[in-house]
Design a protein around this motif. Sequence first.
Motif, mmCIF file in Angstrom:
data_model
loop_
_atom_site.group_PDB
_atom_site.id
_atom_site.type_symbol
_atom_site.label_atom_id
_atom_site.label_comp_id
_atom_site.label_asym_id
_atom_site.label_seq_id
_atom_site.Cartn_x
_atom_site.Cartn_y
_atom_site.Cartn_z
ATOM 1 N N PRO A 1 0.818 -1.209 0.000
ATOM 2 C CA PRO A 1 0.000 0.000 0.000
ATOM 3 C C PRO A 1 0.856 1.266 0.000
ATOM 4 O O PRO A 1 1.944 1.280 0.574
ATOM 5 C CB PRO A 1 -0.782 -0.107 1.311
ATOM 6 N N VAL A 2 0.358 2.298 -0.654
ATOM 7 C CA VAL A 2 1.083 3.579 -0.737
ATOM 8 C C VAL A 2 0.464 4.546 0.283
ATOM 9 O O VAL A 2 -0.663 4.996 0.115
ATOM 10 C CB VAL A 2 0.980 4.166 -2.159
ATOM 11 N N VAL A 3 1.213 4.834 1.345
ATOM 12 C CA VAL A 3 0.699 5.677 2.435
ATOM 13 C C VAL A 3 1.782 6.672 2.859
ATOM 14 O O VAL A 3 2.431 6.512 3.899
ATOM 15 C CB VAL A 3 0.274 4.813 3.662
ATOM 16 N N ASP B 1 4.581 9.963 -8.297
ATOM 17 C CA ASP B 1 3.627 10.262 -7.214
ATOM 18 C C ASP B 1 4.146 9.727 -5.886
ATOM 19 O O ASP B 1 4.071 10.391 -4.861
ATOM 20 C CB ASP B 1 2.266 9.605 -7.493
ATOM 21 N N TYR B 2 4.630 8.488 -5.915
ATOM 22 C CA TYR B 2 5.109 7.852 -4.679
ATOM 23 C C TYR B 2 6.274 8.653 -4.094
ATOM 24 O O TYR B 2 6.274 9.017 -2.914
ATOM 25 C CB TYR B 2 5.539 6.414 -4.975
ATOM 26 N N LEU B 3 7.265 8.937 -4.917
ATOM 27 C CA LEU B 3 8.464 9.627 -4.415
ATOM 28 C C LEU B 3 8.120 11.044 -3.975
ATOM 29 O O LEU B 3 8.548 11.494 -2.904
ATOM 30 C CB LEU B 3 9.565 9.641 -5.489
ATOM 31 N N ASP B 4 7.339 11.738 -4.784
ATOM 32 C CA ASP B 4 6.913 13.098 -4.447
ATOM 33 C C ASP B 4 6.219 13.101 -3.079
ATOM 34 O O ASP B 4 6.548 13.914 -2.202
ATOM 35 C CB ASP B 4 5.967 13.579 -5.562
ATOM 36 N N GLY B 5 5.305 12.186 -2.888
ATOM 37 C CA GLY B 5 4.562 12.121 -1.619
ATOM 38 C C GLY B 5 5.466 11.815 -0.439
ATOM 39 O O GLY B 5 5.317 12.393 0.645
ATOM 40 N N HIS B 6 6.431 10.920 -0.626
ATOM 41 C CA HIS B 6 7.301 10.536 0.488
ATOM 42 C C HIS B 6 8.337 11.607 0.796
ATOM 43 O O HIS B 6 8.683 11.817 1.956
ATOM 44 C CB HIS B 6 7.927 9.160 0.218
ATOM 45 N N VAL B 7 8.816 12.304 -0.233
ATOM 46 C CA VAL B 7 9.759 13.405 0.028
ATOM 47 C C VAL B 7 9.041 14.498 0.829
ATOM 48 O O VAL B 7 9.576 15.046 1.794
ATOM 49 C CB VAL B 7 10.342 13.945 -1.292
#
Length: 454
Positions: free
Chosen positions: A340-342, A383-389
């Motif tokens: 999951p992407v959270v 999207d994943y990297l942007d959100g986690h950064v």
Amino acid sequence: AASDAREPLPQFPRGFLWGVSTSAHQIEGAVDERGPSVWDAFTAVPGRVKDGTTAAVACDHYHRYREDVALIRELGADAYRFSVSWPRVLPSGAGEVSSAGLDFYDRLVDELCAAGVSPVPTLFHWDTPLALAEEGGWLRRDTAGRFAEYAAVVAGRIGDRAKKWITLNEPAEHTLLGHALGQHAPGEQLMFGALPAAHHQLLAHGLAVRALRAAGVTDIGIANSHGPTWPASASPEDTQAADFYDVLLNRLFADPLILGRYPDLIAELMAGEGDIEADLSVIAEPVDWYGINFYQPTKVGAPLPATTAPTEFSGLTLPPELPFSVREIEGRPVTDFGWPVVPESLTELLTGFRDRYGDRLPPLVITENGCSYDGLDDQRRIDYLDGHVRAVHRALARGVDVRGYFVWSLMDNFEWAEGYRQRFGLVHVDRTTLTRTPKASYAWLREALRAQRT
Ligand code: GBH
């Protein structure tokens, strides 16, 4: 493209370290030019790797490292986290040193320095020399001492140019998957009998910190996998099960390193290991920073009563007798791996570390973060990297001392028991020609890093 419409990333402090990560077994290939490791033996057994592949060639990075360093330079990364293959340096794990093996890392480090990229070696990323494994490997205490000797050999060769060092990668995963469940090399299925492998890796870390300092290295960390554990419900059964999971995956590795003690539950299970207290003083040798590999949170509940067969969960096969069960996190997108992407759970993890360890907590570095998605136009990876950064930035705003962020991974590579099916790279690697092709996420990160510098 969709990425043009994204809000620019917030500005990080000057000196924040941006990097990319890989590991030796997953990219190097050139297996005949080094000693054998447990992963060579493991992948030779049919059925162990889902697509039947091995890392015999992998990305052939051993022969193509110049091209890969050029990609890192073009990306504009400050640092490159790679791992040193222990059996490439010491083909039998101890004793005779391979000069060809050491020469390779020497050339790689030179190439990185010439490109203006800081080399960040990790000394162990799961590829134990087979000769040591045959004598008991991580279940044997001696292996910790051998590891410290090996650390000194590598530091003696590249310690003049490599400043930032990592001892171990994810002893939690190596214990769980390699020694408890048997889904990774060396394929042991010892369940709680795997705990000595955890203890000996932690001891190896502490001894290596001392050996590296003796060799003049001054900036040392570890890369541990962590993630928030979410109880499936507020019921005592579920919260107890979640606590248990949290102890095994998070606290078993962080508490001894940061606080110098094992969680109570673990201390009980480890009775019989000998003088644990003396070992803990080695394990808690202060590190200069603490690395966190983050992928996703895990929802955990009480064992499911009806479970009599193993449950399949995002690539994991969990035996029915565990005192907890991993549950699905609903309502979230998942990666190709099913994770999951959270992103906000990374902020939760980082602030949780600060709250739990307070003044004892060393500065943190995200040593791995990334996701598996297929395709060159990998908008979902962006999207994943942007959100986690952004999640890291939010933790900074809340006062957590985070000093760097490394993407897993520079390029598609041998993803352990999954083979080449799961692709984590910013750069695509063609399995037939081994041609490297930067993906959309590579271009996005290059622009994002450029913007951090203006
Ligand atoms: C890292 O480990 C490794 O260091 C690296 O070699 C590897 O290539 C990379 O990640 C990608 O796998 O079943 O949904 O609860 C992986 C760390 C932490 C990932 C636990 C899987 C459980 C997923 N793992 N997580 S779930």
